[in-house]
Design an enzyme around this catalytic site. Sequence first.
Site, PDB file in Angstrom:
ATOM      1  N   CYS A  46     -38.621  18.226  31.647  1.00  0.00           N
ATOM      2  CA  CYS A  46     -38.927  16.834  31.282  1.00  0.00           C
ATOM      3  C   CYS A  46     -37.930  16.315  30.257  1.00  0.00           C
ATOM      4  O   CYS A  46     -37.532  15.138  30.297  1.00  0.00           O
ATOM      5  CB  CYS A  46     -40.333  16.737  30.703  1.00  0.00           C
ATOM      6  SG  CYS A  46     -41.631  17.202  31.846  1.00  0.00           S
ATOM      7  N   THR A  47     -37.529  17.166  29.344  1.00  0.00           N
ATOM      8  CA  THR A  47     -36.573  16.739  28.320  1.00  0.00           C
ATOM      9  C   THR A  47     -35.257  16.311  28.973  1.00  0.00           C
ATOM     10  O   THR A  47     -34.689  15.262  28.631  1.00  0.00           O
ATOM     11  CB  THR A  47     -36.347  17.896  27.313  1.00  0.00           C
ATOM     12  OG1 THR A  47     -37.607  18.192  26.695  1.00  0.00           O
ATOM     13  CG2 THR A  47     -35.329  17.535  26.253  1.00  0.00           C
TER      14      THR A  47
END
Length: 212
Positions: A46-47
């Site tokens: 997600c980062t």
Amino acid sequence: MATLRLGDTAPDFTAVTSEGTLNFYDYLGDGWGILFSHPADFTPVCTTELGTAAKFKGEFDKRNVKMMALSVDGADSHKEWIKDINETQHTQVNFPIIADEDRKVSDLYDMIHPNANDTLTVRSVFIIGPDKKVKLILTYPASTGRNFYELLRVVDSLQLTANHKVATPANWEHGQKVVVSPAIPTEEAKGIFTKGVEEIKPYLRLTPDPTA
Ligand code: BEZ
């Protein structure tokens, strides 16, 4: 709520986000939108996705597309995570992330798939047109980060085919030949597509990208 399908009206909502409380339709205005969900804050894939989305914002802006992300963590958590994203991905997150702690938006958009994970959202993508209809739905598992070049490519196809009687073939990218809509007879197509129509089969006619 029934599962959303292409052509359905995208549900409107008001939600707490990393940029304050926002109404979705007001945020989109008359333009296009991408709503995409993430399993959780402070997770590696997600980062990278949110950092990549931030870097693509200029390209989405050119196409009049606004992004809104979602995860089920709270706004304070999002704000702390955004600092990490900015630091590690060398960018500035420049779009809101919904803090969907009560799963209201996740439920509206069917982003929790219990057989994949009981509580966290999968990686859903909804592309929404200016008419607020759902134009595209993609669903990825938590373990697979999305390809933002593909999202841009799909937006190019959606915007082209919204305005011209064409469809885009496999692996098409902006500027490449497009397919004449099957509903148009070849003789009529020759009058519409003045750059030329190449008939490979009566049902397979190509013409240069009318916008290139
Ligand atoms: C991630 O974003 O890295 C991730 C999130 C949930 C499960 C697996 C990976």
